[in-house]
Scaffold this motif. Structure first.
Motif, PDB file in Angstrom:
ATOM      1  N   LEU A 153     101.813  81.023 -20.976  1.00 42.59           N
ATOM      2  CA  LEU A 153     101.576  80.204 -22.164  1.00 42.59           C
ATOM      3  C   LEU A 153     102.878  79.834 -22.880  1.00 42.59           C
ATOM      4  CD1 LEU A 153      98.853  82.653 -23.066  1.00 42.59           C
ATOM      5  CD2 LEU A 153      98.312  80.238 -23.348  1.00 42.59           C
ATOM      6  N   LEU A 154     103.954  80.529 -22.562  1.00 40.92           N
ATOM      7  CA  LEU A 154     105.216  80.415 -23.293  1.00 40.92           C
ATOM      8  C   LEU A 154     105.023  80.683 -24.788  1.00 40.92           C
ATOM      9  CD1 LEU A 154     107.340  77.532 -21.702  1.00 40.92           C
ATOM     10  CD2 LEU A 154     108.001  79.905 -22.048  1.00 40.92           C
ATOM     11  N   CYS A 155     104.161  81.660 -25.070  1.00 40.09           N
ATOM     12  CA  CYS A 155     103.964  82.080 -26.464  1.00 40.09           C
ATOM     13  C   CYS A 155     105.175  82.853 -26.979  1.00 40.09           C
ATOM     14  CB  CYS A 155     102.709  82.932 -26.592  1.00 40.09           C
ATOM     15  SG  CYS A 155     102.834  84.554 -25.778  1.00 40.09           S
ATOM     16  N   ARG A 156     105.928  83.432 -26.037  1.00 43.23           N
ATOM     17  CA  ARG A 156     107.180  84.146 -26.297  1.00 43.23           C
ATOM     18  C   ARG A 156     107.011  85.397 -27.156  1.00 43.23           C
ATOM     19  NH1 ARG A 156     111.499  79.265 -27.019  1.00 43.23           N
ATOM     20  NH2 ARG A 156     112.906  81.005 -27.506  1.00 43.23           N
ATOM     21  N   SER A 157     105.809  85.965 -27.114  1.00 48.97           N
ATOM     22  CA  SER A 157     105.604  87.267 -27.756  1.00 48.97           C
ATOM     23  C   SER A 157     106.482  88.330 -27.114  1.00 48.97           C
ATOM     24  CB  SER A 157     104.135  87.688 -27.640  1.00 48.97           C
ATOM     25  OG  SER A 157     103.300  86.844 -28.386  1.00 48.97           O
ATOM     26  N   CYS A 158     106.707  88.184 -25.810  1.00 47.58           N
ATOM     27  CA  CYS A 158     107.541  89.149 -25.086  1.00 47.58           C
ATOM     28  C   CYS A 158     108.972  89.149 -25.607  1.00 47.58           C
ATOM     29  CB  CYS A 158     107.511  88.852 -23.589  1.00 47.58           C
ATOM     30  SG  CYS A 158     107.955  87.142 -23.172  1.00 47.58           S
ATOM     31  N   GLU A 159     109.473  87.972 -25.958  1.00 42.35           N
ATOM     32  CA  GLU A 159     110.847  87.874 -26.467  1.00 42.35           C
ATOM     33  C   GLU A 159     111.019  88.669 -27.748  1.00 42.35           C
ATOM     34  OE1 GLU A 159     112.765  84.154 -26.993  1.00 42.35           O
ATOM     35  OE2 GLU A 159     112.362  83.467 -24.964  1.00 42.35           O
ATOM     36  N   ARG A 160     109.986  88.655 -28.549  1.00 39.24           N
ATOM     37  CA  ARG A 160     110.083  89.304 -29.859  1.00 39.24           C
ATOM     38  C   ARG A 160     110.224  90.822 -29.749  1.00 39.24           C
ATOM     39  NH1 ARG A 160     107.328  87.187 -35.340  1.00 39.24           N
ATOM     40  NH2 ARG A 160     108.359  88.649 -36.718  1.00 39.24           N
ATOM     41  N   VAL A 161     109.686  91.385 -28.690  1.00 36.79           N
ATOM     42  CA  VAL A 161     109.716  92.846 -28.551  1.00 36.79           C
ATOM     43  C   VAL A 161     110.701  93.326 -27.496  1.00 36.79           C
ATOM     44  CG1 VAL A 161     107.324  93.061 -29.326  1.00 36.79           C
ATOM     45  CG2 VAL A 161     107.806  92.859 -26.877  1.00 36.79           C
ATOM     46  N   SER A 204     104.651  73.712 -36.170  1.00 33.51           N
ATOM     47  CA  SER A 204     105.604  74.738 -35.737  1.00 33.51           C
ATOM     48  C   SER A 204     105.976  74.593 -34.265  1.00 33.51           C
ATOM     49  CB  SER A 204     105.036  76.136 -36.002  1.00 33.51           C
ATOM     50  OG  SER A 204     103.814  76.335 -35.308  1.00 33.51           O
ATOM     51  N   GLY A 205     105.103  73.973 -33.467  1.00 35.82           N
ATOM     52  CA  GLY A 205     105.454  73.729 -32.069  1.00 35.82           C
ATOM     53  C   GLY A 205     106.664  72.824 -31.964  1.00 35.82           C
ATOM     54  N   CYS A 206     106.702  71.803 -32.814  1.00 33.32           N
ATOM     55  CA  CYS A 206     107.859  70.900 -32.859  1.00 33.32           C
ATOM     56  C   CYS A 206     109.061  71.607 -33.472  1.00 33.32           C
ATOM     57  CB  CYS A 206     107.527  69.659 -33.683  1.00 33.32           C
ATOM     58  SG  CYS A 206     106.148  68.683 -33.061  1.00 33.32           S
ATOM     59  N   THR A 242      98.269  82.312 -37.527  1.00 34.19           N
ATOM     60  CA  THR A 242      99.716  82.121 -37.406  1.00 34.19           C
ATOM     61  C   THR A 242     100.051  81.716 -35.978  1.00 34.19           C
ATOM     62  OG1 THR A 242     100.113  83.816 -39.093  1.00 34.19           O
ATOM     63  CG2 THR A 242     101.973  83.177 -37.709  1.00 34.19           C
ATOM     64  N   PRO A 243     100.490  80.476 -35.752  1.00 38.54           N
ATOM     65  CA  PRO A 243     100.830  80.020 -34.403  1.00 38.54           C
ATOM     66  C   PRO A 243     101.951  80.853 -33.780  1.00 38.54           C
ATOM     67  CG  PRO A 243     100.663  78.166 -35.926  1.00 38.54           C
ATOM     68  CD  PRO A 243     100.645  79.406 -36.756  1.00 38.54           C
ATOM     69  N   CYS A 244     101.905  81.001 -32.462  1.00 39.48           N
ATOM     70  CA  CYS A 244     102.945  81.762 -31.755  1.00 39.48           C
ATOM     71  C   CYS A 244     104.329  81.179 -32.011  1.00 39.48           C
ATOM     72  CB  CYS A 244     102.657  81.755 -30.250  1.00 39.48           C
ATOM     73  SG  CYS A 244     101.076  82.500 -29.797  1.00 39.48           S
ATOM     74  N   SER A 245     104.419  79.848 -32.044  1.00 36.28           N
ATOM     75  CA  SER A 245     105.714  79.192 -32.243  1.00 36.28           C
ATOM     76  C   SER A 245     106.301  79.523 -33.605  1.00 36.28           C
ATOM     77  CB  SER A 245     105.575  77.674 -32.086  1.00 36.28           C
ATOM     78  OG  SER A 245     104.460  77.190 -32.813  1.00 36.28           O
ATOM     79  N   LEU A 246     105.451  79.671 -34.605  1.00 37.71           N
ATOM     80  CA  LEU A 246     105.912  80.009 -35.949  1.00 37.71           C
ATOM     81  C   LEU A 246     106.327  81.473 -36.031  1.00 37.71           C
ATOM     82  CD1 LEU A 246     106.178  78.815 -38.859  1.00 37.71           C
ATOM     83  CD2 LEU A 246     103.905  79.739 -39.314  1.00 37.71           C
ATOM     84  N   GLN A 271      96.461  87.441 -30.093  1.00 39.43           N
ATOM     85  CA  GLN A 271      97.844  87.052 -29.817  1.00 39.43           C
ATOM     86  C   GLN A 271      98.069  85.547 -29.777  1.00 39.43           C
ATOM     87  OE1 GLN A 271      97.896  89.326 -26.215  1.00 39.43           O
ATOM     88  NE2 GLN A 271      99.079  90.975 -27.112  1.00 39.43           N
ATOM     89  N   CYS A 272      97.328  84.821 -28.972  1.00 39.76           N
ATOM     90  CA  CYS A 272      97.530  83.381 -28.812  1.00 39.76           C
ATOM     91  C   CYS A 272      96.173  82.703 -28.769  1.00 39.76           C
ATOM     92  CB  CYS A 272      98.311  83.096 -27.521  1.00 39.76           C
ATOM     93  SG  CYS A 272      98.615  81.336 -27.201  1.00 39.76           S
ATOM     94  N   CYS A 273      96.076  81.535 -29.398  1.00 40.76           N
ATOM     95  CA  CYS A 273      94.789  80.829 -29.423  1.00 40.76           C
ATOM     96  C   CYS A 273      94.489  80.137 -28.100  1.00 40.76           C
ATOM     97  CB  CYS A 273      94.757  79.818 -30.564  1.00 40.76           C
ATOM     98  SG  CYS A 273      95.834  78.368 -30.311  1.00 40.76           S
ATOM     99  N   GLY A 274      95.524  79.967 -27.251  1.00 38.04           N
ATOM    100  CA  GLY A 274      95.321  79.307 -25.963  1.00 38.04           C
ATOM    101  C   GLY A 274      95.728  77.853 -25.943  1.00 38.04           C
ATOM    102  N   SER A 275      96.130  77.323 -27.090  1.00 35.71           N
ATOM    103  CA  SER A 275      96.537  75.912 -27.152  1.00 35.71           C
ATOM    104  C   SER A 275      97.835  75.700 -26.379  1.00 35.71           C
ATOM    105  CB  SER A 275      96.703  75.487 -28.616  1.00 35.71           C
ATOM    106  OG  SER A 275      97.389  74.266 -28.708  1.00 35.71           O
ATOM    107  N   ALA A 276      98.922  76.276 -26.896  1.00 35.63           N
ATOM    108  CA  ALA A 276     100.219  76.321 -26.193  1.00 35.63           C
ATOM    109  C   ALA A 276     100.665  74.971 -25.650  1.00 35.63           C
ATOM    110  CB  ALA A 276     100.153  77.357 -25.065  1.00 35.63           C
ATOM    111  N   GLY A 277     100.738  73.965 -26.527  1.00 35.70           N
ATOM    112  CA  GLY A 277     101.160  72.627 -26.102  1.00 35.70           C
ATOM    113  C   GLY A 277     100.135  72.002 -25.178  1.00 35.70           C
TER     114      GLY A 277
END
Length: 400
Positions: free
Chosen positions: A63-71, A248-250, A295-299, A329-335
């Motif tokens: 999804l490129l939600c990037r939750s992994c990057e945060r941790v 926030s995606g933009c 809260t969107p993942c991108s935000l 974690q993610c709503c599934g939208s992801a762009g």
């Protein structure tokens, strides 16, 4: 190839990312985890693994939600790694009709205007109902886009400049994105209303264009770079204190532009208002309503500006607000993910709605247009009349 290996080699395979990955939590498949995908890219870049449909699928399921990057304790640039891999194998990937159409509309202003006229005709006549009855969107493979369309409302043309209606605090550029005027003009108008009421002169450069996220995530770094250059030129005015985004995606995409001067000015509108010290509470009518904040993942994971929306909405007297728990974690939208991976997108959306609807909120609030459209479509499909809107829209409605 060397850059891919260098980034992938940073991963120490500790697995701290696994509980934070939506696709891994759904599948329990190591290939669908950040650690697993990094290992696959590492093997491919090291010429130990051939390019295959299965390999591409595992990477594209991200999804490129990037939750992994945060941790991540090793600070692996996971988003860059995935995007660079997709760029390397773009000849092996297929772009769906829905995404191709979306990119064409987002890149070309003439196409955007035609789409707006077409949308008006489609939704204000019997055409939409007839098409859906005959299942034409499904037959034309456009049903994933059709479900996202909000009810049409006429919008007024935007002016290039809006002066403040209060004591001048500064000057901002407003990035409306490629879909703002087409699908979310109420948020655009709300942003102008709130920013000018807070003391900011608002500039909306006509030459601004798509942020480039769709292309970057589709492996087209060249087009993404061209769009970034256009936006940097459009907002080159040295008098701008900030470049404010309403999606926030933009915003997350533009904060990572290579032009540091531009990227450093990009900020989410809610965060900007709070950081600027704007207290609008005396100007806001009370709203005794319950709000569920998404809260969107991108935000949260890229911009790291999730507190802005919370603090801004708290300025509304009598508001009752709850936020979704961290387990959602993610709503599934992801762009464009919801267009290309509808099954996973729907599964994640079901989890979100299952939690969000428990307390029967009167509004659901999100800071990203893609998330809002996806969530709103899910509510309609379930026959639930719950309005989904941007935080700044709710603020604008309550302004005295």
């Amino acid at each position: 190839m060397n850059n891919l290996l260098a980034d992938a080699d940073l991963c120490v395979k500790c697995g701290l990312c696994l509980p934070h990955c939506p696709t891994y939590n759904k599948t329990q498949n190591e290939n669908e985890s950040p650690r697993g995908r990094i290992a696959l890219i590492q093997a491919w870049a090291g010429k130990h693994l051939e390019t295959s449909k299965k390999l591409v699928e595992h990477i594209d399921n991200c999804l490129l939600c990037r939750s992994c990057e945060r941790v991540c304790p090793a600070v692996v640039p996971y988003g860059r790694l995935i995007n660079d891999f997709r760029e390397q194998i773009k000849g092996e990937r297929d772009t769906t009709l829905s995404v191709s159409l979306l990119k064409r509309v987002s890149h070309n202003k003439t196409a955007g205007r035609l789409a707006q006229s077409g949308l008006k005709f489609y939704q204000t006549t019997a055409l939409q109902k007839t098409a859906r009855f005959l299942r034409l969107p499904e037959l034309l493979r456009l049903d994933k886009i059709d479900r996202l369309l909000p009810d049409y409302h006429d919008s007024t043309p935007l002016a290039p400049h809006y002066p403040t209606t209060a004591e001048v605090r500064g000057n901002v550029g407003l990035f409306i994105g490629c879909m703002g005027s087409l699908l979310d003009h109420e948020t655009v108008n709300a942003a102008i209303k709130v920013l000018t009421a807070a003391g900011f002169n608002v500039s909306i450069p006509e030459q601004q264009t798509c942020c480039g996220a769709l292309d970057l995530h589709d492996g087209d770094n060249e087009t993404s770079g061209q769009l970034a250059a256009t936006n940097c030129s459009a907002f080159a005015d040295k008098n701008l204190d900030a470049i404010v985004t309403i999606a926030s995606g933009c915003g997350s995409q533009m904060q990572e532009y290579q032009q540091a001067e531009f990227a450093g000015k990009v900020v989410d509108i809610s965060q900007f208002l709070i950081k600027s010290g704007c207290d609008l509470s005396d100007q806001l009518q009370p709203l005794a309503a319950s709000i569920c904040l998404h809260t969107p993942c991108s935000l949260k994971n890229v911009m790291r500006e999730e507190q802005g929306a919370v603090k801004l909405l708290q300025q509304i007297p009598e508001i009752k607000m709850t936020s979704l728990p961290a387990s959602i974690q993610c709503c599934g939208s992801a762009g464009s993910y919801m267009l290309d991976h509808p099954q996973m997108a729907q599964a994640l959306l079901s989890d979100l709605l299952g939690v969000a609807l428990k307390d029967q909120p009167e509004y659901l609030v999100s800071s990203n247009i893609g998330c809002a459209l996806h969530i709103s479509a899910g509510l309609k499909e379930r026959g639930i009349a719950l309005e989904v809107l941007h935080p700044v829209t709710l603020i604008a409605r309550q302004l005295k």
